[in-house]
Design an enzyme around this catalytic site. Structure first.
Site, PDB file in Angstrom:
ATOM      1  N   ASP A  52       0.810  -1.159  -0.093  1.00 24.58           N
ATOM      2  CA  ASP A  52       0.058  -0.097   0.162  1.00 24.58           C
ATOM      3  C   ASP A  52       0.741   1.405  -0.020  1.00 24.58           C
ATOM      4  OD1 ASP A  52      -2.069   1.821   0.534  1.00 24.58           O
ATOM      5  OD2 ASP A  52      -2.979   0.847   2.111  1.00 24.58           O
ATOM      6  N   GLY A  91      -5.050   3.471  -7.854  1.00 23.10           N
ATOM      7  CA  GLY A  91      -5.008   3.749  -9.376  1.00 23.10           C
ATOM      8  C   GLY A  91      -4.235   4.650  -9.861  1.00 23.10           C
ATOM      9  N   ASP A 109     -10.527   4.176  -1.406  1.00 18.18           N
ATOM     10  CA  ASP A 109     -11.011   3.158  -0.557  1.00 18.18           C
ATOM     11  C   ASP A 109     -12.435   3.095  -0.605  1.00 18.18           C
ATOM     12  OD1 ASP A 109      -8.510   3.107   0.115  1.00 18.18           O
ATOM     13  OD2 ASP A 109      -8.841   3.195   2.428  1.00 18.18           O
TER      14      ASP A 109
HETATM   15  C1  GLA Z   1      -5.563   2.241   2.919  1.00 17.76           C
HETATM   16  C2  GLA Z   1      -5.947   0.961   2.002  1.00 17.76           C
HETATM   17  C3  GLA Z   1      -6.947   0.142   2.843  1.00 17.76           C
HETATM   18  C4  GLA Z   1      -6.245  -0.138   3.951  1.00 17.76           C
HETATM   19  C5  GLA Z   1      -5.732   0.927   4.845  1.00 17.76           C
HETATM   20  C6  GLA Z   1      -4.936   0.285   6.108  1.00 17.76           C
HETATM   21  O1  GLA Z   1      -6.496   2.918   3.040  1.00 17.76           O
HETATM   22  O2  GLA Z   1      -6.442   1.479   0.811  1.00 17.76           O
HETATM   23  O3  GLA Z   1      -7.488  -0.961   1.938  1.00 17.76           O
HETATM   24  O4  GLA Z   1      -5.223  -1.223   3.724  1.00 17.76           O
HETATM   25  O5  GLA Z   1      -4.966   1.539   4.050  1.00 17.76           O
HETATM   26  O6  GLA Z   1      -4.420   1.121   6.812  1.00 17.76           O
END
Ligand code: GLA
Length: 415
Positions: free
Chosen positions: A165, A215, A236
């Protein structure tokens, strides 16, 4: 940007993957996938990964026990038999690094190897989470400058899936190293994802590689080149209809980028979460299946209601998602607030989803399905995948679909 992207992906399609005829445009530039180094790897994610992830329900509160419970429930509810295999720990498992730089899990996860063994003993696989930056999104230790060490650690535990991430990599590296150069920032981002791919491959363990960078920079264009098996296409998801429907809208134009081993990820499922109505849960699950999306449930498994279990384990809908051809649905047309999506399935079959996105339209204004717009000629024998009943679709037939509900059918032999 998406228009130009189709060309570069066509290159990948022609050289590396089995893809649809629609991607077979003239190649523009040589791709960078090293087939030699890829050849000995066990192929993972040949159909969209299925499993469960801790974030959408537990967020930062997840513990070792929650993961073990999830593994137990996946088996006892029949979800494992339905195809859900990965049990993924999201953010907040991380502790500190020791003097040798080795990362340790925090007190919520006392023994990762034992946890992995437990999950594996159920015939399931374990997923984990990190970031290419110094910190994860929730502020825990991440992999910057420790990529090889972390990949080895995951492999030593028996990890089968990594969600990587972007998060703090943006401020700590991209904007710091290339403050006024967005293109250079994107190159740094791609390099960071390629670096972890290399570290994962060097472990020799088959590990599904999931990119999470919302993306940015049309990741679908270059994801396969950095070893991604899936890549998030948006920000998200939230357990609200508006979030689900807006993410769905953002998938348009991305169908041409998927192939076995490489999937668009419109984010994890919210089925059973928040205040989604049954219709909304059904529509969300149906559309994610039509999109060939990873099906990562994110609900409270020990307290799952029977009707939610019935949605998540519907074999006909899962079969659409997991269809071997690996095509993704495209939107055929919209009429008012009703959207019609179609998907080519193996054996010449076809999936059709008719989604009422409106907040009130119902039987007073039935929607008329135009089969001709879907390339179909005359009446079609179909199966309604939510009632399980055979039905006949006819040209301009009126369909009464409640607000945020969906008609999902499979036509075995479209005419
Ligand atoms: C981001 C990701 C989520 C999750 C959080 C965890 O927001 O997009 O899917 O993994 O981090 O902190």
């Amino acid at each position: 940007m998406r228009i130009f992207a189709s060309l570069s992906v066509a290159v990948l399609a022609l050289t590396t993957f089995t893809v649809s005829a629609q991607t077979a445009a003239t190649p523009k530039a040589p791709h960078k996938v090293n087939q030699k180094s890829a050849a000995p790897q066990v192929l993972v994610a040949q159909t969209p990964p299925m499993g469960w992830n801790s974030w959408n329900f537990f967020a930062g509160k997840v513990t070792d026990k929650n993961i073990r419970d999830a593994a137990d429930e996946i088996v006892s509810t029949g979800m494992k038999d339905a195809g859900y295999i990965y049990i993924n720990i999201d953010d907040t498992w991380e502790g500190d690094r020791d003097a040798d730089g080795v990362l340790h899990s925090n007190s919520k996860f006392p023994d990762m190897k034992a946890l992995a063994d437990y999950v594996h003993s159920k015939g399931l696989k374990l997923g984990i989470y990190s970031s290419p930056g110094p910190k994860t999104c929730a502020g825990y230790a991440a992999s910057l400058d420790h990529e090889v060490q972390d990949a080895q650690l995951y492999a030593s535990w028996g990890v089968d899936y990594l969600k990587y991430d972007l998060c703090s990599f943006r401020e700590a590296v991209m904007t710091k190293q290339a403050p006024d150069d967005p293109a250079a920032q994107m190159r740094l981002m791609e390099a960071a994802y390629a670096k972890m791919d290399k570290a994962l491959k060097a472990t020799g363990r088959p590990i599904v590689y999931s990119l999470c960078q919302y993306g940015w920079d049309s990741v679908w264009e270059w994801g396969p080149q950095v070893g991604a098996n899936l890549w998030r296409t948006t920000g998200d998801i939230r357990p609200q209809w508006n979030s689900i429907y807006s993410i769905l809208g953002e998938q348009q134009g991305l169908a041409k980028y998927v192939a076995p081993g490489h999937w668009n990820d419109p984010d994890m499922l919210e089925v059973g979460n928040g205040r989604l109505s049954l219709a909304e849960n059904r529509a969300h699950f149906s559309m994610w299946a039509m999109l060939a999306a990873p099906l990562l449930a994110g609900n409270d498994l020990p307290n799952m209601k029977p009707e939610i279990k019935a949605i998540l384990t519907n074999p006909d809908v899962i079969a659409i998602d997991q269809d071997k051809l690996g095509h993704e649905a495209t939107k055929a047309y919209s009429d008012g607030e009703v959207d019609v999506w179609t998907r080519h399935l193996s054996g010449g079959a076809m999936g059709i989803a008719v989604l009422n996105a409106g907040s009130d339209r119902y039987s007073t204004h039935p929607f008329h399905l135009d089969l001709a717009k879907l390339g179909l000629h005359g009446a079609q024998k179909a199966k309604d995948l939510w009632t399980g009943k055979e039905m006949e679709l006819t040209q301009n037939m009126p369909l009464e679909i409640a607000s945020h509900d969906i008609l999902l059918v499979r036509i075995a032999a479209p005419k």
